[in-house]
Structures are given as C-alpha cells and as structure tokens.
Design a protein around this motif. Structure first.
Motif, PDB file in Angstrom:
ATOM      1  N   ALA A   1      24.561 -53.345-130.171  1.00  0.00           N
ATOM      2  CA  ALA A   1      23.573 -54.226-130.812  1.00  0.00           C
ATOM      3  C   ALA A   1      24.242 -55.499-131.314  1.00  0.00           C
ATOM      4  CB  ALA A   1      22.890 -53.479-131.963  1.00  0.00           C
ATOM      5  N   THR A   2      25.448 -55.383-131.847  1.00  0.00           N
ATOM      6  CA  THR A   2      26.168 -56.559-132.344  1.00  0.00           C
ATOM      7  C   THR A   2      26.528 -57.498-131.189  1.00  0.00           C
ATOM      8  OG1 THR A   2      27.059 -55.294-134.190  1.00  0.00           O
ATOM      9  CG2 THR A   2      28.233 -57.310-133.619  1.00  0.00           C
ATOM     10  N   ALA A   3      26.986 -56.931-130.073  1.00  0.00           N
ATOM     11  CA  ALA A   3      27.330 -57.775-128.924  1.00  0.00           C
ATOM     12  C   ALA A   3      26.089 -58.513-128.423  1.00  0.00           C
ATOM     13  CB  ALA A   3      27.928 -56.929-127.804  1.00  0.00           C
ATOM     14  N   ARG A   4      24.959 -57.835-128.448  1.00  0.00           N
ATOM     15  CA  ARG A   4      23.717 -58.489-127.985  1.00  0.00           C
ATOM     16  C   ARG A   4      23.295 -59.604-128.951  1.00  0.00           C
ATOM     17  NH1 ARG A   4      23.482 -56.496-123.079  1.00  0.00           N
ATOM     18  NH2 ARG A   4      23.076 -54.278-122.852  1.00  0.00           N
ATOM     19  N   SER A   5      23.431 -59.353-130.272  1.00  0.00           N
ATOM     20  CA  SER A   5      22.929 -60.344-131.223  1.00  0.00           C
ATOM     21  C   SER A   5      23.937 -61.478-131.476  1.00  0.00           C
ATOM     22  CB  SER A   5      22.545 -59.678-132.548  1.00  0.00           C
ATOM     23  OG  SER A   5      23.688 -59.114-133.160  1.00  0.00           O
ATOM     24  N   GLN A   6      25.248 -61.142-131.500  1.00  0.00           N
ATOM     25  CA  GLN A   6      26.268 -62.149-131.810  1.00  0.00           C
ATOM     26  C   GLN A   6      26.905 -62.755-130.560  1.00  0.00           C
ATOM     27  OE1 GLN A   6      27.118 -63.050-134.990  1.00  0.00           O
ATOM     28  NE2 GLN A   6      25.593 -61.633-135.768  1.00  0.00           N
ATOM     29  N   GLY A   7      26.678 -62.115-129.425  1.00  0.00           N
ATOM     30  CA  GLY A   7      27.357 -62.559-128.205  1.00  0.00           C
ATOM     31  C   GLY A   7      28.624 -61.755-127.958  1.00  0.00           C
ATOM     32  N   LEU A   8      29.260 -61.322-129.043  1.00  0.00           N
ATOM     33  CA  LEU A   8      30.427 -60.441-128.874  1.00  0.00           C
ATOM     34  C   LEU A   8      30.600 -59.538-130.087  1.00  0.00           C
ATOM     35  CD1 LEU A   8      32.952 -61.736-130.695  1.00  0.00           C
ATOM     36  CD2 LEU A   8      33.007 -63.340-128.807  1.00  0.00           C
ATOM     37  N   ALA A   9      31.300 -58.444-129.856  1.00  0.00           N
ATOM     38  CA  ALA A   9      31.611 -57.496-130.932  1.00  0.00           C
ATOM     39  C   ALA A   9      33.046 -57.031-130.758  1.00  0.00           C
ATOM     40  CB  ALA A   9      30.665 -56.286-130.882  1.00  0.00           C
ATOM     41  N   ALA A  10      33.822 -57.120-131.837  1.00  0.00           N
ATOM     42  CA  ALA A  10      35.193 -56.603-131.812  1.00  0.00           C
ATOM     43  C   ALA A  10      35.204 -55.324-132.640  1.00  0.00           C
ATOM     44  CB  ALA A  10      36.159 -57.621-132.390  1.00  0.00           C
ATOM     45  N   VAL A  11      35.585 -54.221-132.014  1.00  0.00           N
ATOM     46  CA  VAL A  11      35.605 -52.919-132.695  1.00  0.00           C
ATOM     47  C   VAL A  11      37.057 -52.543-132.973  1.00  0.00           C
ATOM     48  CG1 VAL A  11      35.002 -50.474-132.516  1.00  0.00           C
ATOM     49  CG2 VAL A  11      33.482 -52.217-131.528  1.00  0.00           C
ATOM     50  N   CYS A  12      37.357 -52.286-134.240  1.00  0.00           N
ATOM     51  CA  CYS A  12      38.723 -51.948-134.653  1.00  0.00           C
ATOM     52  C   CYS A  12      38.737 -50.491-135.114  1.00  0.00           C
ATOM     53  CB  CYS A  12      39.156 -52.837-135.807  1.00  0.00           C
ATOM     54  SG  CYS A  12      39.186 -54.590-135.391  1.00  0.00           S
ATOM     55  N   VAL A  13      39.350 -49.618-134.321  1.00  0.00           N
ATOM     56  CA  VAL A  13      39.416 -48.187-134.665  1.00  0.00           C
ATOM     57  C   VAL A  13      40.810 -47.897-135.223  1.00  0.00           C
ATOM     58  CG1 VAL A  13      39.247 -45.826-133.795  1.00  0.00           C
ATOM     59  CG2 VAL A  13      37.814 -47.631-132.793  1.00  0.00           C
TER      60      VAL A  13
END
Ligand code: NDP
Length: 333
Positions: free
Chosen positions: A99-111
């Motif tokens: 959902a974040t990638a769709r709304s912001q254009g990108l999503a960085a996930v830090c595990v």
C-alpha cells in the motif's frame, strides 16, 4: 515419493511445529522450503531441513516470534522480527509495504533481528507479480574475505531483484555476493564433490577446492573480486546498518551449539513503476527481454526455475524415500 507442493509444505510445517514453531510461522517458513524444492533450487530446499531443526533446537531463533511493524517515515517501514524468521517479518509487513509503494511511489522496508536461511526470490517474486519492482538484500554471518583482508567480516550477503513484464512471469534474479553460495558448497560436501577453483580458501588462507576445508574454518571469496566485495559491503550497509540489524561480524551463534542461521537484517525496496516517468514499464521490460533473446541470450534468470516449476506442478515433487522418511519422523508421523 512424489508429493504435491501443498502436501510437502504441510509436512515440513508439521515438522517445524513439532520443534517449537507456532503454526502460522511454521506455515510461512515451510512454504519457502517447499517452493525451493518445487523450483529445483536444491541448495535452499530440503537440504536445509537439518539446519532449521538444529537451529530451532539450539534456542538461537524464536520459532514463535511475533514481529512488530512501525512506519518511521512516510515511505519507510521498520519491522522488528523479534529474533524470528525473516519470512514471518515480511508477511507481517507485506500489505502495508504494498500500500505504501502504491501511495508514495516507493516503500523501503527495514527488517532487523531476523534469521534468513532460504533463497531470496520467494520474498520478492509475489510483489513483481503485482506489478511492483522489488529489490531485497540480506546480510549474514561473516563468511567471505574481501579487499585482501585476513578475516571474514562480511557474509555471503545475497541480493535479489524482480521486475514485472507484460508478456510473461516477472524476471527475477537472486544471487549471493560470494562466487558460490555457501549452500552450494554444503551441497558439494554432502555429495562428495570438490568445488571449482577460485571459490574459497582453507583455514590457512590457501586456495582450495575441498568443500570441507572451506566450510570448516576456511572462507569464501566474493564474485568478481573487488567489485563483488563492493556489493557485499553495500548489502551489509543496507541490510544491517540501515535496518538496525546485527552486522555479520557481530555473530554470537557459537554460544548456541547447533545454530546455523545468521541473526541479522534484511532490506527491501519496492517501487511502483506506474508512479514513475517510464510509461508502460512492464511493456518496455518485455521489449528489452525480447531483444536480449534475439541477441542470443538463451537463458534469462528464472527460466530454469519456471521450467522446473511447470514440471513439478504437472508431475509433483520427487523426494528421495530416505528424506521423506526423515520428514515423517521429524513430524512425528
Ligand atoms: P547462482 O549463481 O546459482 O544464480 C544466480 C542467478 O543467476 C539466479 O537468478 C539464476 O537464475 C541466474 N543464472 C544462473 N545461471 C545462469 C545462466 N547460465 N544464465 C542466466 N542466468 C543464470 O546463485 P548463487 O549461488 O549466487 O545463490 C544461490 C542462492 O543462495 C540464492 O537463492 C540466494 O538467495 C541464496 N543465498 C541465501 C543466503 C541467506 O542468507 N539466506 C546467503 C547466500 C545465498 P535461476 O534462478 O533461474 O537459476
């Protein structure tokens, strides 16, 4: 024995549950082991079963971990895996990251604080099937020597990339920063084979083709010399420094006899190509692949896996009788 993918995954999950994993976590991790067998990615399939069980028995990993997801910035998601398996952490953040990638254009996930003992392509292929571009990196226990160093500091630090194309399944590549993944060296030892020259060093720092000499006190070498070392360094920065995960050299698994996983971190970047300036990106990727094939590229990354996947879906997954018997015993059946 020939099993369907779902039957194999269910059996592996029961073995994991019997060794301390919660049912949901066991299902998530078993699915990637079964998928590796299905696609013929043998170095990360049932070959890893003993390692998973030994690690669970050692108490090094928490098979019942419940990850915690936060969103410290609009396009950054953080997942504390709580000393559990990375696949569980990724499942916890999957919908929010998409959902974040769709709304912001990108999503960085830090595990952070996660254990990854599998191939990386199962982590990202589903995102590309949904039209996203995905890049992921995992750091691991110090296994390679780089830039003329004398000690193993960086891990085999794999990275994988997936992109959608309009005329077929996503293109996905997935590779270690070492010339060969440790799993391949492990497989060679199990099969009594030597490995090609240039892959690793023995405990004294001398080149060797003996997988046991590499695995027992020796080291692996990065692919492409100093260039692969640069990639391994970048993976360590993004998967550990950025995420808050442990560096590979901070490994303290020897305090847990039997532990075989790295307690480290994972970085995942998702990009929605529909939000960028490229227009029909999946169509452009399909055209690029077409030109590569015309130019003589006989195998794209992922082709082999998809070929084996089609056979497995048609004929089932063949498991040696001894491995099947071991699985049944581990599952208490
Ligand atoms: P390989 O060198 O076998 O393959 C790397 C990539 O290149 C794959 O995407 C493969 O596609 C593709 N490829 C291989 N041969 C060809 C060819 N002739 N033409 C075109 N493409 C080709 O992988 P590695 O040995 O480096 O890594 C193996 C696995 O180990 C990876 O899945 C990696 O994630 C895993 N690993 C996991 C670690 C962890 O900590 N969890 C640590 C290190 C590695 P295809 O998939 O079709 O074979």
């Amino acid at each position: 024995m020939t099993l369907t993918e779902s039957a194999l995954a269910a059996l592996i999950a029961r073995a994991f549950e019997r060794h301390g994993m919660s049912a949901p976590n066991a299902g998530l991790v078993a699915a990637v082991v079964a998928a590796a067998e299905r696609d013929g990615a043998a170095s990360h399939g049932l070959l890893r079963l003993d390692g998973y069980i030994a690690t669970l028995r050692s108490g090094w990993v928490d098979g019942r971990a419940v990850p915690v997801v936060t969103q410290p910035a609009p396009s950054i998601l953080a997942v504390n895996a709580a000393n559990g398996f990375a696949q569980v952490a990724l499942a916890a953040v999957r919908d929010q990251a998409t959902a974040t990638a769709r709304s912001q254009g990108l999503a960085a996930v830090c595990v952070s604080d996660s254990h990854h003992f599998a191939a990386l392509w199962p982590d990202i292929e589903p995102f590309a099937e949904q039209g996203l571009i995905a890049l992921t990196m995992v750091n691991a226990r110090g296994r390679i020597v780089v830039w003329g160093g004398k000690r193993k500091v960086l891990g085999t630090n794999p990275m994988a990339f997936a992109c959608p194309r309009s005329d077929g399944p996503p293109v996905v590549w997935d590779q270690a920063s070492s010339l060969r993944a440790q799993g391949e060296v492990l497989k060679a030892r199990v099969e009594g084979r030597s490995v090609p020259e240039g892959i690793g060093l023995d405990a004294a720092g001398a080149p060797t083709t003996d997988p046991a000499a590499i695995l027992d006190g020796g080291a692996l070498l990065p692919f492409g010399g100093h260039k692969g070392a640069g990639i391994a360094f970048m993976v360590e920065v993004l998967a550990a420094a950025l995420t808050g995960g442990r560096f590979g050299f901070q490994d303290d698994s020897p305090s847990f006899p039997g532990a075989q996983t790295s307690r480290a971190g994972q970085f995942l970047l998702l990009i929605d190509p529909a939000r960028g300036p490229g227009g029909d990106v999946p169509g452009r990727i399909a055209a690029l692949v077409g030109v590569l094939r015309e130019a003589g590229a006989q195998r794209m990354p992922g082709d082999e896996r998809h070929h084996r996947r089609a056979l497995a879906l048609r004929d089932g997954i063949a498991i040696p009788a001894a491995i099947h018997a071991k699985l049944l015993a581990l599952a208490g059946e």
